[in-house]
Design an enzyme around this catalytic site. Structure first.
Site, PDB file in Angstrom:
ATOM      1  N   ASP A 101      21.960  38.475  25.566  1.00  0.00           N
ATOM      2  CA  ASP A 101      21.000  39.571  25.479  1.00  0.00           C
ATOM      3  C   ASP A 101      20.265  39.726  26.802  1.00  0.00           C
ATOM      4  OD1 ASP A 101      19.180  37.456  25.547  1.00  0.00           O
ATOM      5  OD2 ASP A 101      18.824  37.479  23.384  1.00  0.00           O
ATOM      6  N   ASP A 126      41.994  35.717  43.206  1.00  0.00           N
ATOM      7  CA  ASP A 126      43.384  35.320  43.434  1.00  0.00           C
ATOM      8  C   ASP A 126      43.722  33.963  42.835  1.00  0.00           C
ATOM      9  OD1 ASP A 126      41.971  33.665  45.123  1.00  0.00           O
ATOM     10  OD2 ASP A 126      43.280  33.965  46.858  1.00  0.00           O
ATOM     11  N   HIS A 172      23.327  34.494  33.191  1.00  0.00           N
ATOM     12  CA  HIS A 172      22.536  33.308  32.884  1.00  0.00           C
ATOM     13  C   HIS A 172      21.764  33.460  31.584  1.00  0.00           C
ATOM     14  CE1 HIS A 172      22.496  31.852  37.358  1.00  0.00           C
ATOM     15  NE2 HIS A 172      23.685  31.786  36.783  1.00  0.00           N
ATOM     16  N   GLU A 183      39.588  24.260  47.059  1.00  0.00           N
ATOM     17  CA  GLU A 183      38.256  24.657  46.593  1.00  0.00           C
ATOM     18  C   GLU A 183      37.853  23.840  45.365  1.00  0.00           C
ATOM     19  OE1 GLU A 183      38.207  28.890  45.818  1.00  0.00           O
ATOM     20  OE2 GLU A 183      39.603  29.209  47.459  1.00  0.00           O
ATOM     21  N   HIS A 218      33.364  32.075  40.579  1.00  0.00           N
ATOM     22  CA  HIS A 218      33.668  31.212  41.715  1.00  0.00           C
ATOM     23  C   HIS A 218      35.015  31.582  42.341  1.00  0.00           C
ATOM     24  CE1 HIS A 218      30.681  27.781  41.943  1.00  0.00           C
ATOM     25  NE2 HIS A 218      30.231  28.500  40.924  1.00  0.00           N
TER      26      HIS A 218
END
Length: 393
Positions: free
Chosen positions: A316, A145, A259, A156, A137
């Site tokens: 994996d 940064d 994921h 944010e 993100h």
């Protein structure tokens, strides 16, 4: 910009045997302090009772086994054991970054980061996946940064899209110790980048060398958080997003493989289960038995479900095998296998040994961490507290 599905798939087919051959003959050089990671990623360190997991052989909820796996994967016993190298020596790093950046100014920087990440992940293993997500993100909005760490009205971090982000306290803890050891020397952006690497290793994933020298940005705008994909985008949108950050089609598919661990809220997928796209039915790209499991699991949008239904606690390539079986949790996950531009890469990663995925993941994570926006770097600073710019002190 045009996209050529055949060229990417054909290229991957051509280079796959070469990379695997290199993996068998090469030697992966780790940093000396990395030896402390050996044995750190133990599957039985998962916290308490985890969420119910999906068993493809039984259309009933089952409690996760201690090793986090619900059934054996065919062929895993025959997978070759590779001492996997990376292509990091062939990557062109930004001129602002170097591997020895803190060798004299803060030689203990990496060991401090390693120590505190290990401490936090030992207490809560789910933080490892959260640190990877936090890093993504950050880099996805105006480069790496540490703008996602700034905590002020309209930043944010305060955006609706950032509400589920975690791991801020880990970075704050590391920064506090770093300021004692090397005041005003190590940037929060560098800390977050290295922490995501160390978290990956603790999960059983690959190690890679991180170049340093990033500056902390001074600007963080709430609306910019909406630029980050949230799981409902189509593949064209994802490709354009990745290309706008200097990443390619392979990076898209490989980084989506993060994921393989972690969880998502049920609210991010319920639209696939009922009246999908106004059809009155569930998303047809979702396996029906898996969909039934999700309907039972996701009665409330606030519930959590594993991103990898098969081996949720193991880093994996089974994530890609799940896509082949129509078991991608998020729409963006399953779309990788539905779209002809990305499906050949999914097949290649699913069919190759997990070591190959680990190898490619290290390369793509390095590329992600090297995303820098000149304006943010030129006007950047070394924050003394990661959640606030220095002018506030």
């Amino acid at each position: 910009m045009k996209y050529y599905s055949i060229s990417f798939g054909f290229l991957l087919i051509l280079v796959l045997p070469l990379i695997l051959a290199s993996a068998q003959n090469g030697k992966y050089e780790r940093a000396a302090y990395h030896d402390s990671y050996e044995g750190a990623a133990q599957d039985d360190q998962d916290q308490g009772q985890g969420p119910a997991t999906y068993d493809k052989n039984d259309d009933k909820e089952s409690e996760p086994e201690q090793n986090g796996q619900n059934y054996e994967q065919d062929g895993d016993d025959n997978a070759p054991s590779l001492d996997t190298p990376t292509l990091l020596d062939n990557l062109a790093s930004d001129d602002l970054l170097s591997f020895g950046y803190y060798s004299k100014s803060c030689p203990k920087a990496e060991s401090i980061i390693n120590k505190y990440v290990a401490k936090w992940v030992e207490e809560d293993r789910t933080l490892a996946a959260s640190l990877l997500r936090l890093h993504f993100h950050d880099c996805a909005v105006h480069g790496c940064d540490a703008s996602i760490l700034l905590n002020h009205e309209g930043s944010e971090r305060t955006a609706e899209a950032s509400k589920s982000l975690r791991g801020f306290e880990v970075i704050d803890d590391i920064k506090a110790e770093m300021e004692k050891e090397c005041p005003r020397t190590v940037s929060c952006a560098d800390i977050l980048t290295a922490a995501s690497r160390d978290a990956t290793v603790l999960l059983g994933g690959p190690y890679w060398d991180v170049p340093y020298g990033r500056k902390d940005g001074k600007v963080s705008v709430e609306k910019d958080a909406a630029l980050v994909p949230m799981g409902r985008e189509n593949i064209t949108t994802l490709i354009e997003f990745y290309q706008s950050n200097g990443l390619n089609l392979i990076d898209l598919v490989v980084l989506s493989g993060a994921h393989t661990i972690g969880r998502a809220t049920c609210g991010s997928l319920q639209f696939r289960l009922y009246n999908y796209a106004g059809t009155g039915r569930q998303d047809e790209s979702l396996d029906s038995r898996y969909a039934n499991f999700l309907k039972r699991k996701c009665r409330w949008a606030s519930e959590y479900v594993d991103l990898d239904a098969t081996t949720p606690q193991t880093f994996d390539n089974v994530y890609y095998k799940n896509l082949q079986a129509k078991m991608g949790l998020l729409l963006t996950d399953q779309s990788l296998y539905s779209d002809p531009r990305t499906s050949p890469i999914v097949d290649a990663l699913a069919d190759a040994p997990s070591e190959f995925f680990n190898h490619q993941f290290a390369v793509s994570m390095t590329r992600l961490g090297n995303i820098l926006v000149p304006a943010a770097q030129d006007g950047g600073e070394i924050r003394t507290k990661c959640y606030s710019v220095n002018s506030n002190y």
